[in-house]
Design an enzyme around this catalytic site. Structure first.
Site, PDB file in Angstrom:
ATOM      1  N   HIS A  67       0.727  -1.285   0.019  1.00 24.88           N
ATOM      2  CA  HIS A  67      -0.043   0.054  -0.084  1.00 24.88           C
ATOM      3  C   HIS A  67       0.795   1.207   0.093  1.00 24.88           C
ATOM      4  O   HIS A  67       0.467   2.426   0.390  1.00 24.88           O
ATOM      5  CB  HIS A  67      -0.951  -0.251   1.177  1.00 24.88           C
ATOM      6  CG  HIS A  67      -2.216  -0.761   0.747  1.00 24.88           C
ATOM      7  ND1 HIS A  67      -2.172  -1.900   0.165  1.00 24.88           N
ATOM      8  CD2 HIS A  67      -3.546  -0.382   0.826  1.00 24.88           C
ATOM      9  CE1 HIS A  67      -3.484  -2.525  -0.058  1.00 24.88           C
ATOM     10  NE2 HIS A  67      -4.422  -1.664   0.342  1.00 24.88           N
ATOM     11  N   ASP A  89      -5.885   4.850  10.002  1.00 24.95           N
ATOM     12  CA  ASP A  89      -7.634   4.947   9.669  1.00 24.95           C
ATOM     13  C   ASP A  89      -7.851   3.807   8.983  1.00 24.95           C
ATOM     14  O   ASP A  89      -9.216   3.444   8.800  1.00 24.95           O
ATOM     15  CB  ASP A  89      -7.596   5.983   8.644  1.00 24.95           C
ATOM     16  CG  ASP A  89      -7.393   7.368   9.530  1.00 24.95           C
ATOM     17  OD1 ASP A  89      -7.087   7.471  10.773  1.00 24.95           O
ATOM     18  OD2 ASP A  89      -7.346   8.279   8.531  1.00 24.95           O
ATOM     19  N   GLU A 139      -9.630  13.976  14.827  1.00 25.03           N
ATOM     20  CA  GLU A 139      -8.893  14.129  13.407  1.00 25.03           C
ATOM     21  C   GLU A 139      -9.782  15.355  13.047  1.00 25.03           C
ATOM     22  O   GLU A 139     -10.480  16.280  13.472  1.00 25.03           O
ATOM     23  CB  GLU A 139      -9.200  13.101  12.367  1.00 25.03           C
ATOM     24  CG  GLU A 139      -8.111  11.975  12.988  1.00 25.03           C
ATOM     25  CD  GLU A 139      -8.035  10.972  11.699  1.00 25.03           C
ATOM     26  OE1 GLU A 139      -8.308  11.097  10.627  1.00 25.03           O
ATOM     27  OE2 GLU A 139      -7.227   9.855  11.897  1.00 25.03           O
TER      28      GLU A 139
HETATM   29  P1  FAD Z   1       4.453  -1.871   1.908  1.00 20.77           P
HETATM   30  O1  FAD Z   1       3.957  -0.918   0.926  1.00 20.77           O
HETATM   31  O2  FAD Z   1       4.267  -3.359   1.577  1.00 20.77           O
HETATM   32  O3  FAD Z   1       5.759  -1.491   2.338  1.00 20.77           O
HETATM   33  C1  FAD Z   1       6.100  -0.183   2.790  1.00 20.77           C
HETATM   34  C2  FAD Z   1       7.590  -0.162   3.180  1.00 20.77           C
HETATM   35  O4  FAD Z   1       7.945  -0.969   4.271  1.00 20.77           O
HETATM   36  C3  FAD Z   1       8.548  -0.582   2.163  1.00 20.77           C
HETATM   37  O5  FAD Z   1       9.655  -0.007   1.978  1.00 20.77           O
HETATM   38  C4  FAD Z   1       8.813  -2.199   2.512  1.00 20.77           C
HETATM   39  O6  FAD Z   1       9.988  -2.596   1.986  1.00 20.77           O
HETATM   40  C5  FAD Z   1       8.697  -1.959   4.127  1.00 20.77           C
HETATM   41  N1  FAD Z   1       8.376  -3.038   4.614  1.00 20.77           N
HETATM   42  C6  FAD Z   1       7.241  -3.741   4.414  1.00 20.77           C
HETATM   43  N2  FAD Z   1       7.160  -4.691   5.241  1.00 20.77           N
HETATM   44  C7  FAD Z   1       8.287  -4.564   5.981  1.00 20.77           C
HETATM   45  C8  FAD Z   1       8.664  -5.312   7.252  1.00 20.77           C
HETATM   46  N3  FAD Z   1       8.073  -6.532   8.007  1.00 20.77           N
HETATM   47  N4  FAD Z   1       9.804  -5.097   7.695  1.00 20.77           N
HETATM   48  C9  FAD Z   1      10.558  -4.065   7.416  1.00 20.77           C
HETATM   49  N5  FAD Z   1      10.182  -3.333   6.358  1.00 20.77           N
HETATM   50  C10 FAD Z   1       9.131  -3.597   5.714  1.00 20.77           C
HETATM   51  N6  FAD Z   1      -0.492   5.483   7.213  1.00 20.77           N
HETATM   52  C11 FAD Z   1      -0.938   5.861   8.418  1.00 20.77           C
HETATM   53  O7  FAD Z   1       0.160   6.223   9.056  1.00 20.77           O
HETATM   54  N7  FAD Z   1      -2.127   6.021   8.676  1.00 20.77           N
HETATM   55  C12 FAD Z   1      -3.293   5.991   8.068  1.00 20.77           C
HETATM   56  O8  FAD Z   1      -4.186   6.244   8.360  1.00 20.77           O
HETATM   57  C13 FAD Z   1      -2.961   5.407   6.901  1.00 20.77           C
HETATM   58  N8  FAD Z   1      -3.876   5.123   5.954  1.00 20.77           N
HETATM   59  C14 FAD Z   1      -3.770   4.528   4.803  1.00 20.77           C
HETATM   60  C15 FAD Z   1      -5.071   4.231   3.848  1.00 20.77           C
HETATM   61  C16 FAD Z   1      -4.827   3.871   2.754  1.00 20.77           C
HETATM   62  C17 FAD Z   1      -5.718   3.223   2.140  1.00 20.77           C
HETATM   63  C18 FAD Z   1      -3.083   3.506   2.276  1.00 20.77           C
HETATM   64  C19 FAD Z   1      -3.046   2.927   0.894  1.00 20.77           C
HETATM   65  C20 FAD Z   1      -2.176   3.769   2.980  1.00 20.77           C
HETATM   66  C21 FAD Z   1      -2.579   4.355   4.104  1.00 20.77           C
HETATM   67  N9  FAD Z   1      -1.511   4.631   5.125  1.00 20.77           N
HETATM   68  C22 FAD Z   1      -1.621   5.138   6.325  1.00 20.77           C
HETATM   69  C23 FAD Z   1       0.035   4.683   4.851  1.00 20.77           C
HETATM   70  C24 FAD Z   1       0.695   3.108   5.019  1.00 20.77           C
HETATM   71  O9  FAD Z   1       0.758   3.103   6.603  1.00 20.77           O
HETATM   72  C25 FAD Z   1       1.676   3.023   4.350  1.00 20.77           C
HETATM   73  O10 FAD Z   1       1.688   3.085   3.188  1.00 20.77           O
HETATM   74  C26 FAD Z   1       2.382   1.463   4.819  1.00 20.77           C
HETATM   75  O11 FAD Z   1       3.572   1.513   4.178  1.00 20.77           O
HETATM   76  C27 FAD Z   1       1.707   0.491   4.048  1.00 20.77           C
HETATM   77  O12 FAD Z   1       1.846  -0.737   4.663  1.00 20.77           O
HETATM   78  P2  FAD Z   1       2.132  -1.768   3.681  1.00 20.77           P
HETATM   79  O13 FAD Z   1       2.223  -3.128   4.658  1.00 20.77           O
HETATM   80  O14 FAD Z   1       1.090  -1.994   2.537  1.00 20.77           O
HETATM   81  O15 FAD Z   1       3.615  -1.804   3.106  1.00 20.77           O
END
Ligand code: FAD
Length: 532
Positions: free
Chosen positions: A94, A170, A286
């Site tokens: 994400h 969120d 918020e």
């Molecule tokens: P990914 O996109 O898969 O990875 C993000 C980064 O973390 C990459 O660099 C990856 O290599 C690294 N990573 C992933 N897993 C690990 C691991 N296990 N160990 C070490 N590194 C790792 N953020 C907020 O703070 N608050 C919110 O309310 C919020 N709402 C969101 C709503 C939506 C619809 C979306 C799309 C995003 C939102 N986000 C929010 C942002 C979100 O927290 C970040 O984009 C987060 O990185 C997404 O998590 P993911 O698991 O998809 O990570």
């Protein structure tokens, strides 16, 4: 088994021919993981994209690990490789700008192993025997979770014990490792701090392939480095997260302001109540900005309609802009009697437009999972898998009114293309030893422009237009001397990263040299030169 090996060798040979790999593919075959190393084009395609839908980068292979040892095996092999193999953990993909992608390397799909195993065994997911399920420690008030677990699963599992994590995002379809690599923020942050302030312990595979347990007491440098560390220092395989008794219900309230300084004054007052006994404060604070018909178009909830219609034209907006404060109060059925008085007493202290109070009441789970409902709606209209040039920035309190004038009332014009969140946080709740960077003031705001690009002929909805506006906002901050910091940062050059980290760069660099000296991990962040 023999057939599998043949298919794998065949796929690798095809890769060598088609992409001209620099990596010796037999290195990957020798890994001997318990999970699955996949060259399946569907897996590779999935790992090559993210929520941003703006960049695509295909990895050489995808690892579905069955354990932390699998993760360590792969990273160790990459560390010892003479071919510059990189490794990127992917949570739920994400990110916006390819942060979990890699080309000359392997993506580790941290989430979804249970789904994969269930499909292979033709079993329902709930029935898959799986050591990676969240483990709740009721008395100790923490839960141990696999790094690729989604927050929604952690919630479901902890609720079985009447408990839940304290600090949220969120949206709950994000992985533990993904949000802990950034910060993890929402309306509870003012009170509990970001998610990275609510972790007791981590298991981490460093860039050298060592699997280490770390906490404030043990390997503390690694612990602080990894929290907010953008995946640069290690891969989180387990996190021990603080939990508390879960409330049963939530009273969810929105009130409107036409005056920006009245709005921010009230938000700042409400977050100053952190640490007060629960009856004397809200649990979540918020807010969002309405620069056009956004109330109706706000995909994040249909709160205002149709039972709660808002006649925007009847409200005299300041420069065409309205501000919505969003607050909640948690409660249990046993304490329901006092909740109205507590809310009434708090609302009396605020200066919103008196006719603009919108209230709803719902189970705690439904409140926490509110954005998922919006996701399902957008998906059904084909509006989820579109480019998302999202832009998040922390703005110091002292300059938030300049930001309002320069951005909400100027750069954005009267079109939003998506929700714009704005809410303040207390810096004291952020541990300065972590890797995350925030503005240098006691209170700072998150401003989140959560916009979708649409190819509908309207130039103001186009990807280029929205990206240009994001750049304009950054330029405006630089020229106005607003010392803002990007959240979920994205830069193209190391010079910009050095500037982003400011005083923290030397420490960030030193930690990188210690924990990932060959720059193997999370190359999609584009902070350090990838291995060669
Ligand atoms: P990914 O996109 O898969 O990875 C993000 C980064 O973390 C990459 O660099 C990856 O290599 C690294 N990573 C992933 N897993 C690990 C691991 N296990 N160990 C070490 N590194 C790792 N953020 C907020 O703070 N608050 C919110 O309310 C919020 N709402 C969101 C709503 C939506 C619809 C979306 C799309 C995003 C939102 N986000 C929010 C942002 C979100 O927290 C970040 O984009 C987060 O990185 C997404 O998590 P993911 O698991 O998809 O990570």
């Amino acid at each position: 088994m023999a057939t599998n090996k043949f298919l794998l060798t065949f796929a690798i040979c095809r890769l060598i021919v088609t992409v001209g790999l620099t990596v010796d593919p037999t290195e990957l075959l020798r890994l001997g993981v318990d999970g699955q190393l996949s060259f399946d084009p569907a897996d590779v395609e999935r790992a090559s994209l993210d929520f941003g839908f703006m960049n695509q980068a295909k990895p050489l292979a995808v690892l579905h690990p069955a354990s932390a040892e699998d993760v360590a095996r792969l990273v160790k092999a990459a560390y010892g490789s003479a071919h510059g193999l990189s490794v990127s953990a992917r949570g739920h993909g994400h990110s916006i700008n390819g942060q979990a992608q890699t080309t000359n390397g392997v993506v580790i799909e941290m989430s979804g192993w249970r789904r994969k195993a269930a499909a292979a065994a033709a079993q329902p997911e709930e029935e898959v025997e799986d050591a990676s399920r969240p483990r709740v420690w009721e008395k100790e008030r923490y839960v141990d979770v696999w790094g690729g677990e989604l927050w929604i699963e952690v919630l479901r599992e902890t609720l079985k014990h009447g408990l839940a994590p304290k600090s949220w995002t969120d949206y709950l379809y994000l992985s533990i490792g993904g949000t802990l690599s950034n910060a993890g923020i929402s309306g509870q942050t003012f009170n509990h701090g970001p998610q990275i302030s609510n972790v007791h312990e981590l298991d981490v595979v460093t860039g050298k392939g060592e699997l280490l347990t770390c906490s404030e007491e043990k390997n503390s440098e690694l612990f602080h480095a990894v929290l907010g560390g953008l995946g640069q220092f290690g891969i989180i395989t387990r996190a021990r997260i603080a939990i508390e008794p879960a409330p049963q219900r939530v009273r969810w309230i929105r009130v409107l302001y036409s005056n920006f300084s009245a709005f921010t004054k009230d938000q700042e007052f409400l977050i100053s109540l952190h640490g007060q006994p629960a009856p004397q404060r809200f649990d979540y604070v918020e807010g969002f900005v309405i620069v056009d018909e956004g109330l109706i178009n706000n995909w994040r909830s249909s709160f205002f309609s149709p039972r709660n219609p808002v006649k925007l034209s009847s409200i005299n907006a300041d420069g065409g802009v309205l501000y919505c404060l969003e607050i909640t109060k948690n409660y249990d059925e046993s304490t329901a009697e006092t909740i109205d008085q507590e809310i009434e007493a708090l609302l009396k202290k605020l200066d919103f437009i008196p006719t603009s109070v919108f209230t709803t009441d719902l189970p705690y789970v439904d409140f926490l999972d509110r954005v998922h409902k919006a996701e399902l709606k957008l998906r059904s209209k084909g509006l989820w898998d579109v480019p998302h040039p999202w832009f998040n920035i922390f703005v110091p309190k002292s300059r938030i009114s300049d930001f309002d004038k320069g951005v909400f009332k100027s750069i954005l014009g009267n079109k939003t293309s998506g929700p714009i969140l704005i809410y303040p946080m207390n810096k004291a709740k952020w541990d300065q030893r972590s890797s995350v960077v925030t503005p240098d003031e006691d209170v700072f705001y998150l401003v989140a422009l959560l916009r979708s690009a649409l190819d509908n002929g309207d130039e103001t909805h186009s990807l280029e237009y929205l990206k240009h506006q994001n750049r304009q906002i950054l330029r405006f901050c630089a020229e106005a001397g607003i010392k803002a910091k990007q959240y979920l940062p994205h830069y193209a050059t190391q010079e910009e990263w050095v500037d982003h980290f400011g005083d923290k760069w030397a420490q960030f660099h030193k930690r990188k040299m210690e924990f990932d000296p060959r720059h193997i991990l999370a190359t999609g962040q584009r902070i350090f030169h990838p291995p060669s």
